[in-house]
Design an enzyme around this catalytic site. Structure first.
Site, PDB file in Angstrom:
ATOM      1  CB  CYS A  98      -0.907  -0.023   1.234  1.00 55.26           C
ATOM      2  SG  CYS A  98      -1.751   1.531   1.526  1.00 55.26           S
ATOM      3  CG  HIS A 113      -4.138   3.838   3.638  1.00 56.62           C
ATOM      4  ND1 HIS A 113      -3.108   3.139   4.228  1.00 56.62           N
ATOM      5  CD2 HIS A 113      -4.531   4.749   4.564  1.00 56.62           C
ATOM      6  CE1 HIS A 113      -2.890   3.587   5.453  1.00 56.62           C
ATOM      7  NE2 HIS A 113      -3.745   4.575   5.684  1.00 56.62           N
ATOM      8  CG  HIS A 157      -7.089   9.045   0.543  1.00 55.73           C
ATOM      9  ND1 HIS A 157      -7.202   7.733   0.133  1.00 55.73           N
ATOM     10  CD2 HIS A 157      -7.420   9.804  -0.520  1.00 55.73           C
ATOM     11  CE1 HIS A 157      -7.584   7.707  -1.143  1.00 55.73           C
ATOM     12  NE2 HIS A 157      -7.724   8.954  -1.559  1.00 55.73           N
TER      13      HIS A 157
HETATM   14  P1  AMP Z   1      -8.281   9.080  -4.624  1.00 57.66           P
HETATM   15  O1  AMP Z   1      -8.521   9.164  -6.107  1.00 57.66           O
HETATM   16  O2  AMP Z   1      -9.314   9.745  -3.805  1.00 57.66           O
HETATM   17  O3  AMP Z   1      -7.994   7.656  -4.197  1.00 57.66           O
HETATM   18  O4  AMP Z   1      -6.999   9.941  -4.379  1.00 57.66           O
HETATM   19  C1  AMP Z   1      -5.697   9.441  -4.331  1.00 57.66           C
HETATM   20  C2  AMP Z   1      -4.787  10.631  -4.336  1.00 57.66           C
HETATM   21  O5  AMP Z   1      -3.508  10.200  -3.930  1.00 57.66           O
HETATM   22  C3  AMP Z   1      -4.621  11.283  -5.723  1.00 57.66           C
HETATM   23  O6  AMP Z   1      -5.032  12.653  -5.640  1.00 57.66           O
HETATM   24  C4  AMP Z   1      -3.131  11.128  -6.004  1.00 57.66           C
HETATM   25  O7  AMP Z   1      -2.608  12.255  -6.657  1.00 57.66           O
HETATM   26  C5  AMP Z   1      -2.558  10.960  -4.610  1.00 57.66           C
HETATM   27  N1  AMP Z   1      -1.307  10.229  -4.526  1.00 57.66           N
HETATM   28  C6  AMP Z   1      -1.036   9.017  -5.064  1.00 57.66           C
HETATM   29  N2  AMP Z   1       0.212   8.636  -4.742  1.00 57.66           N
HETATM   30  C7  AMP Z   1       0.732   9.629  -3.978  1.00 57.66           C
HETATM   31  C8  AMP Z   1       1.989   9.831  -3.347  1.00 57.66           C
HETATM   32  N3  AMP Z   1       2.976   8.935  -3.417  1.00 57.66           N
HETATM   33  N4  AMP Z   1       2.188  10.970  -2.628  1.00 57.66           N
HETATM   34  C9  AMP Z   1       1.193  11.893  -2.539  1.00 57.66           C
HETATM   35  N5  AMP Z   1      -0.017  11.761  -3.119  1.00 57.66           N
HETATM   36  C10 AMP Z   1      -0.243  10.642  -3.834  1.00 57.66           C
END
Ligand code: AMP
Length: 112
Positions: free
Chosen positions: A3, A96, A98
Site C-alpha cells: 500500500c 487506504h 484518505h
Molecule cells: P483518490 O482518487 O481519492 O484515491 O486519491 C488518491 C490521491 O492520492 C490522488 O489525488 C493522487 O494524486 C494521490 N497520490 C497518489 N500517490 C501519492 C503519493 N505517493 N504521494 C502523494 N499523493 C499521492
C-alpha cells in the site's frame, strides 16, 4: 500488502509531510488539483470509508478536528472542501482511507 500510503507512513516512500502524530499523517498530494491539496490519512490501514468499523468512530472525529487545524495553518480562512472518494464507483484510486483537503481558492459546486 503493498500500500503506497502505508509505505508513506513507514517512510519507505517519501512525501511532503504537513502533520504527523501517533494516529494520523497529512501530506501534500503529489498531483494537486487546487493550490492547497493535502491528504489526511489514518496510520492504521483502513481500505476505505466502506470498511470503517465501530472501533474507528473516534478516529474519524479526530481526523476531522485535525483537518480543521491544518486548514487554518494553510490560510483557508474562507472555507475549504473535504473529499472522500469511496470505492471504485466513488473514484477511489488508493485503497487506504484518505481525506482530500482542498482549498486556497474558491471552489465551484458541483465540481466541474
Ligand atoms: P483518490 O482518487 O481519492 O484515491 O486519491 C488518491 C490521491 O492520492 C490522488 O489525488 C493522487 O494524486 C494521490 N497520490 C497518489 N500517490 C501519492 C503519493 N505517493 N504521494 C502523494 N499523493 C499521492
Amino acid at each position: 500488502m503493498n500500500c503506497i500510503f502505508c509505505n508513506i507512513v513507514s517512510k519507505k516512500v517519501p512525501a511532503k509531510l504537513v502533520y504527523e502524530d501517533s494516529k494520523i499523517l497529512a501530506f501534500h498530494d503529489v498531483n494537486p488539483v487546487v493550490s492547497v491539496h493535502i491528504l489526511i490519512i489514518p496510520k492504521k490501514h483502513i481500505e476505505s470509508a466502506m470498511h470503517l468499523k465501530k472501533e474507528d468512530e473516534q478516529l474519524i472525529g479526530y481526523i476531522f478536528l485535525k483537518i480543521k487545524d491544518i486548514a487554518k495553518n494553510f490560510g483557508c480562512d474562507n472555507g475549504y472542501r473535504i473529499v472522500n472518494n469511496c470505492g471504485k464507483d466513488g473514484g477511489q484510486t488508493v485503497n487506504h482511507l484518505h481525506f482530500h483537503l482542498l482549498g486556497g481558492n474558491s471552489l465551484s459546486w458541483p465540481p466541474g
